[in-house]
Motif scaffolding. Structure first.
Motif, short mmCIF file in Angstrom:
data_model
loop_
_atom_site.label_atom_id
_atom_site.label_comp_id
_atom_site.label_asym_id
_atom_site.label_seq_id
_atom_site.Cartn_x
_atom_site.Cartn_y
_atom_site.Cartn_z
N GLY A 31 25.29 -1.67 29.56
CA GLY A 31 26.71 -0.58 28.51
C GLY A 31 26.81 -1.95 27.47
N GLY A 32 26.24 -3.16 27.98
CA GLY A 32 26.59 -4.05 27.26
C GLY A 32 25.10 -4.07 26.04
N SER A 33 24.83 -5.76 25.44
CA SER A 33 24.03 -5.95 24.74
C SER A 33 23.01 -7.19 24.42
CB SER A 33 24.86 -5.75 22.69
OG SER A 33 25.51 -7.16 23.23
N VAL A 34 22.15 -6.76 24.43
CA VAL A 34 21.34 -8.80 24.00
C VAL A 34 20.38 -9.21 23.03
CG1 VAL A 34 19.28 -7.27 25.37
CG2 VAL A 34 19.75 -9.87 25.99
N THR A 35 20.21 -10.07 22.09
CA THR A 35 20.03 -10.67 21.42
C THR A 35 18.38 -11.54 21.52
OG1 THR A 35 22.00 -10.41 20.00
CG2 THR A 35 19.83 -11.25 19.12
N LEU A 36 17.36 -10.57 21.00
CA LEU A 36 16.09 -11.90 21.18
C LEU A 36 16.04 -13.21 19.93
CD1 LEU A 36 13.79 -9.46 21.73
CD2 LEU A 36 14.62 -9.66 23.14
N PRO A 37 16.10 -14.05 21.41
CA PRO A 37 16.41 -15.18 20.07
C PRO A 37 15.19 -15.55 18.98
CG PRO A 37 16.05 -15.81 22.13
CD PRO A 37 15.93 -14.42 21.90
N GLY A 38 14.51 -15.34 19.33
CA GLY A 38 12.65 -15.30 18.35
C GLY A 38 13.14 -14.68 17.10
N PRO A 39 13.34 -15.14 15.74
CA PRO A 39 13.60 -14.35 14.92
C PRO A 39 12.40 -14.14 14.10
CG PRO A 39 13.02 -16.84 13.55
CD PRO A 39 13.25 -17.02 15.65
N LEU A 40 11.97 -13.18 13.72
CA LEU A 40 10.98 -12.30 12.68
C LEU A 40 11.24 -12.06 11.27
CD1 LEU A 40 8.73 -9.51 14.76
CD2 LEU A 40 8.65 -9.73 11.75
N LEU A 41 11.00 -12.59 10.66
CA LEU A 41 11.39 -12.49 8.66
C LEU A 41 10.90 -11.81 8.42
CD1 LEU A 41 12.40 -16.36 8.74
CD2 LEU A 41 13.89 -13.70 9.23
N ARG A 57 7.95 -4.46 7.43
CA ARG A 57 7.28 -5.00 7.04
C ARG A 57 8.06 -5.33 5.59
NH1 ARG A 57 6.03 -0.12 9.61
NH2 ARG A 57 6.42 0.36 8.20
N GLN A 58 7.21 -6.61 5.02
CA GLN A 58 8.03 -7.11 3.70
C GLN A 58 8.99 -7.21 3.49
OE1 GLN A 58 6.38 -4.24 0.33
NE2 GLN A 58 4.38 -5.48 0.97
N GLY A 59 10.27 -7.62 4.40
CA GLY A 59 11.52 -7.59 4.62
C GLY A 59 12.39 -6.51 5.13
N GLU A 60 11.58 -5.30 5.03
CA GLU A 60 12.57 -3.99 5.54
C GLU A 60 11.90 -3.64 7.07
OE1 GLU A 60 14.58 -2.68 3.60
OE2 GLU A 60 13.96 -4.38 2.32
N PHE A 61 13.04 -2.96 8.10
CA PHE A 61 12.87 -2.44 9.18
C PHE A 61 13.10 -1.34 9.30
CE2 PHE A 61 15.94 -1.48 12.91
CZ PHE A 61 14.89 -2.00 14.00
N TYR A 62 11.85 -0.84 10.09
CA TYR A 62 11.25 0.15 10.31
C TYR A 62 11.17 0.84 11.50
CZ TYR A 62 9.56 0.27 5.78
OH TYR A 62 9.73 -0.39 4.25
N ASN A 77 19.17 -11.58 8.07
CA ASN A 77 19.30 -12.86 7.45
C ASN A 77 18.47 -13.83 8.42
OD1 ASN A 77 20.90 -12.38 5.01
ND2 ASN A 77 22.79 -11.53 6.31
N SER A 78 19.15 -13.92 9.98
CA SER A 78 18.57 -14.47 10.94
C SER A 78 17.24 -14.28 11.99
CB SER A 78 19.30 -14.84 12.37
OG SER A 78 19.65 -12.64 12.55
N GLY A 79 16.53 -12.57 11.09
CA GLY A 79 15.59 -12.44 12.09
C GLY A 79 15.77 -11.92 13.01
N ASN A 80 16.68 -12.05 13.71
CA ASN A 80 16.51 -11.57 15.21
C ASN A 80 17.20 -10.09 15.99
OD1 ASN A 80 16.67 -14.17 16.23
ND2 ASN A 80 18.73 -14.51 15.85
N PHE A 81 16.24 -9.93 16.66
CA PHE A 81 16.61 -8.03 17.44
C PHE A 81 17.79 -8.20 18.25
CE2 PHE A 81 12.45 -8.05 15.76
CZ PHE A 81 11.92 -6.67 14.99
N SER A 82 18.48 -7.20 18.62
CA SER A 82 18.87 -7.02 19.71
C SER A 82 19.47 -5.48 19.94
CB SER A 82 20.69 -7.54 18.56
OG SER A 82 21.13 -6.75 17.70
#
Length: 264
Positions: A31-41, A57-62, A77-82
């Motif tokens: 039920g919680g959440s987690v953030t992957l610390p590695g950025p992907l910009l 792709r080209q700064g857009e999320f798909y 902004n940070s490039g992090n996935f959660s």
């Protein structure tokens, strides 16, 4: 053909040597959440179990896997996935392939059930000690521990309860029961002095009340004895003895009458 194959092999070797593989262990709760610390910009993708979940792709999320549409998020902004609303089957290895920097980062996520809130009850309270029982609903992957001030005095893994005897000299110390798993911790503070002293007072009051009732019963018995015994004696004197005297007089008069009848 051979030159082309050599080029492909050389490209793969260069790719592996240029890639920095970073493995980190992450934990989360259901039920919680987690953030992957590695950025992907700028560009790249995230995979899980060999499947591409989403890409940049080209700064857009798909989103590539529809089941993650409302659960997998990307911060531009940070490039992090959660990943939100975690489930147990979300446990596994997530890989970020950042094509822009030729870096591959891997994260091993383990999702645990939420830690149950501990509860404490008191038992076996005496004049010099107090027994406390800490318990939780369900003990899978949960560790219970008793803390006194800053020290752990007792600990057990995968158990539903843990008892602790606190002696009077430790009543003023800080006590708390802690339930933990690798992802979460819950603490319950216990005021031993207030709880145990209150129980002792109740116990003494209960004993005093019992003694008081016994004393009242003895007094009532004595009073009843003092009052009833004379009353019984008086009743015996006034009623039973007089009745016997009357009966004897009546019987005497009857015998006298019979004697006179025979004479005549």
């Amino acid at each position: 053909m051979e030159s082309r194959l050599s080029f492909i092999v050389l490209f793969i070797v260069m790719r592996i040597s240029a890639a920095e593989v970073v493995k980190k262990n992450l934990t989360g709760t259901v039920g919680g959440s987690v953030t992957l610390p590695g950025p992907l910009l700028e560009k790249g993708y995230i995979t899980f179990g060999g499947k591409i979940l989403a890409s940049v792709r080209q700064g857009e999320f798909y989103i590539d896997e529809e089941i993650y549409t409302h659960r997998l998020h990307w911060n531009k902004n940070s490039g992090n996935f959660s990943l939100t609303n975690l489930q147990r089957n979300d446990s596994g290895i997530y890989t970020l392939d950042n094509k822009g920097q030729r870096m591959i980062s891997s994260y091993k996520l383990t999702v645990y059930d939420a830690v149950p809130t501990p509860s404490v009850i008191k038992s076996n309270v005496s004049s010099n000690s107090c027994s406390l029982m800490c318990s939780v609903d369900g003990a899978e992957e949960t560790t219970l521990s008793w803390h006194r001030d800053e020290k752990i005095v007792k600990r057990i893994r995968s158990a539903v309860s843990l008892s602790l005897i606190v002696f009077r000299q430790d009543f003023n110390s800080s006590h708390r029961c802690v339930a933990t798993n690798p992802a979460q911790e819950k603490t319950l503070e216990v005021d031993v002095k207030t709880s145990c002293e209150h129980n002792n007072t109740e116990s003494r009051d209960g004993k005093d009340q019992r003694h008081h009732k016994i004393l009242i019963g003895i007094i009532i018995s004595i009073v009843c004895g003092v009052v009833l015994i004379p009353a019984v004696l008086i009743f015996k004197w006034n009623y039973v003895d007089q009745k016997k005297t009357t009966t004897r007089e009546t019987q005497g008069r009857i015998r006298g009458h019979e004697t006179r009848s025979r004479v005549y």
